[in-house]
Design a protein around this motif. Structure first.
Motif, mmCIF file in Angstrom:
data_model
loop_
_atom_site.group_PDB
_atom_site.id
_atom_site.type_symbol
_atom_site.label_atom_id
_atom_site.label_comp_id
_atom_site.label_asym_id
_atom_site.label_seq_id
_atom_site.Cartn_x
_atom_site.Cartn_y
_atom_site.Cartn_z
ATOM 1 N N ASP A 157 5.488 -7.300 5.843
ATOM 2 C CA ASP A 157 4.924 -6.214 5.015
ATOM 3 C C ASP A 157 4.972 -6.632 3.542
ATOM 4 O O ASP A 157 3.975 -6.515 2.813
ATOM 5 N N GLU A 192 1.675 0.471 -0.337
ATOM 6 C CA GLU A 192 2.801 1.148 0.306
ATOM 7 C C GLU A 192 4.176 0.672 -0.155
ATOM 8 O O GLU A 192 5.074 1.473 -0.366
ATOM 9 N N GLU A 193 4.358 -0.637 -0.279
ATOM 10 C CA GLU A 193 5.722 -1.154 -0.489
ATOM 11 C C GLU A 193 6.048 -1.319 -1.977
ATOM 12 O O GLU A 193 5.162 -1.403 -2.820
ATOM 13 N N ASP A 205 -2.553 -1.012 2.589
ATOM 14 C CA ASP A 205 -1.428 -0.934 3.518
ATOM 15 C C ASP A 205 -1.225 -2.360 4.024
ATOM 16 O O ASP A 205 -2.041 -2.883 4.789
ATOM 17 N N PRO A 206 -0.168 -3.035 3.574
ATOM 18 C CA PRO A 206 -0.033 -4.473 3.883
ATOM 19 C C PRO A 206 0.163 -4.744 5.367
ATOM 20 O O PRO A 206 -0.325 -5.754 5.885
ATOM 21 N N ILE A 207 0.887 -3.852 6.041
ATOM 22 C CA ILE A 207 0.867 -3.813 7.507
ATOM 23 C C ILE A 207 0.842 -2.345 7.875
ATOM 24 O O ILE A 207 1.788 -1.603 7.601
ATOM 25 N N ASP A 208 -0.242 -1.918 8.450
ATOM 26 C CA ASP A 208 -0.303 -0.567 8.968
ATOM 27 C C ASP A 208 0.041 -0.665 10.442
ATOM 28 O O ASP A 208 -0.499 -1.511 11.161
ATOM 29 N N THR A 210 3.528 -0.815 11.420
ATOM 30 C CA THR A 210 4.671 -1.757 11.468
ATOM 31 C C THR A 210 5.392 -1.674 12.810
ATOM 32 O O THR A 210 5.837 -2.688 13.345
HETATM 33 MG MG LIG Z 1 2.481 -0.166 6.236
#
Ligand SMILES: [Mg+2]
Ligand SMILES: Nc1ncnc2c1ncn2[C@@H]1O[C@H](COP(=O)(O)O)[C@@H](OP(=O)(O)O)[C@H]1O
Ligand SMILES: [Mg+2]
Ligand SMILES: [Mg+2]
Length: 390
Positions: A94, A119-120, A181-184, A186
């Motif tokens: 992420d 997101e992060e 969203d870098p990883i949607d 997770t």
């Molecule tokens: Mg995410």
């Protein structure tokens, strides 16, 4: 694990709102016109505004981020998983994906002012005990850049922290903002299931382009009736720009295909997608749908819907949950440009102009234009019944 899924604006006060891309070709001729004509010309030019450069950068960034994520998912170690303040999992992937996308967008579009809502953030990574994790993220980002020949720009750990924190923008109704969203999904990522790198661009509060990289999504349909085992492989890149349709290609670079949502007008034969997180609400019975819903993590649901694998996506989280813009912006335009529509439970279009959160009435409904009225009615009746039974 993939097998289990198979089974189962323009507010034109002045020209200031235009980007340098559009201003460059039109600004000189405008000098010859009177003011009212000037505004009309700008409006026409803006409506046919192209976001080609931004889209190319977004595709590159999301594809490279997918490469980073695939590498981590393959070698997933328990130590790669941290817990955030809200007890949701976050992995080195992420953070790595967010740093990489942030860095690439800024590098590829040097003439644009850069605002990113993502997101992060780096707070946990700046702690003493996270030094090893930060080193691993920095290595991953640099290995991924090098794999694309970007060897001139190895990042230091501080660069990675800064790139992640560039995602702290509040977004809003003015100017351009990237939404990431870098990883949607997770949780899906950790299970070895579906996840997506989801990147969109807002211009004056509207989503104008979106890219969804879905590394584990089969290239062939995942419709519940599609029983044949496809040899087409996995890894899809969906992308859409306002007014130009939605396209899909394989993440390893094959020819692009224009995609369209499922055309069914019959609710009884419509297949549903649902989230693992927010699957409590059920309007299927009201519509007479008998096929059980297909549960998939992440905005891969929007991608699958945009190519007609299913007809409906309903998302009704528990009371009090506030949806974030990065969980829907890219998916929203990917479906809309493929002929679909996404609204809240009151039938209002999703409003991405209000900052980091989507303020909506109850839930999210996604389907094709023809099914929407019946679906909206069924959802509203079900909600009324639910409320009166409490
Ligand atoms: Mg995410
Ligand atoms: N209880 C809940 N209800 C609704 N959405 C939730 C949730 N908990 C987490 N989410 C959000 O749902 C997203 C995943 O969507 P889906 O359920 O469709 O896979 C998560 O994205 P991240 O995985 O990026 O944190 C997270 O933002
Ligand atoms: Mg998360
Ligand atoms: Mg998400």
């Amino acid at each position: 694990m993939v097998a289990s899924i198979v089974q189962n604006p323009l507010k034109l006060g002045t020209t200031l709102h235009l980007t340098p891309t559009i201003l460059a070709p039109i600004s000189r001729p405008l000098l010859f016109f009177s003011k009212p004509l000037q505004l009309r010309s700008v409006r026409r030019a803006s409506i046919s505004m192209s976001y080609d450069r931004q889209l190319a950068a977004a595709k590159k960034a999301a594809s490279l981020a997918a490469r980073l994520c695939q590498k981590v998912q393959k070698a997933l170690l328990q130590s790669d998983v941290q817990s955030k303040y809200d007890n949701t999992p976050v992995t080195v992937a992420d953070y790595g994906s967010q740093a990489l996308v942030s860095f690439i967008l800024e590098k590829e579009l040097p003439s644009m002012s850069f605002s990113l809502v993502a997101e992060e953030d780096s707070e946990d990574l700046r702690k003493e005990e996270a030094q090893g994790t930060l080193k691993r993220i920095t290595d991953l980002v640099n290995e991924t850049l090098a794999s694309d020949g970007m060897t001139d720009t190895p990042l230091f750990e501080e660069d990675v922290l800064v790139a992640i924190d560039n995602g702290k923008s509040e977004g809003g109704p003015r100017g351009q903002h990237w939404v990431l969203d870098p990883i949607d999904g997770t949780k899906g990522f950790l299970r070895g299931d579906q996840y997506a790198i989801a990147l969109a661009l807002l211009d004056e509060g509207k989503v104008v382009l979106g890219v969804l990289a879905c590394p584990n999504l089969p290239l062939a349909s995942i419709a519940s009736h599609n029983q044949h085992i496809s040899k087409d492989g996995v890894g899809c890149l969906f992308y859409a720009q306002v007014g130009t349709g939605t396209y899909m290609k394989s993440l390893d670079g094959s020819r692009e295909t224009k995609v369209h949502v499922c055309a069914t007008e019959n609710p009884e034969e419509a297949s549903f997608f649902e989230s693992f997180e927010a699957a409590s609400f059920d309007a299927r019975l009201k519509l007479g749908v008998e096929v059980p819903p297909v549960r998939i993590d992440s905005q891969a649901k929007y991608g699958a819907l945009s190519r007609g694998d299913g007809a409906i996506y309903l998302r009704f989280p528990h009371k009090g949950y506030r949806e974030k813009i990065w969980d829907h912006a890219a998916g929203y335009i990917v479906v809309a440009e493929a002929g679909g529509v996404a609204t809240d439970a009151a039938g209002n279009p999703l409003d991405f102009s209000r900052g980091r959160y989507l303020d909506l009435d109850t839930g999210i409904i996604v389907t094709n234009q023809k099914l929407m009225p019946a679906l909206l009615k069924a959802v509203q009746e079900s909600l009324k019944e639910k409320a009166s039974s409490l």
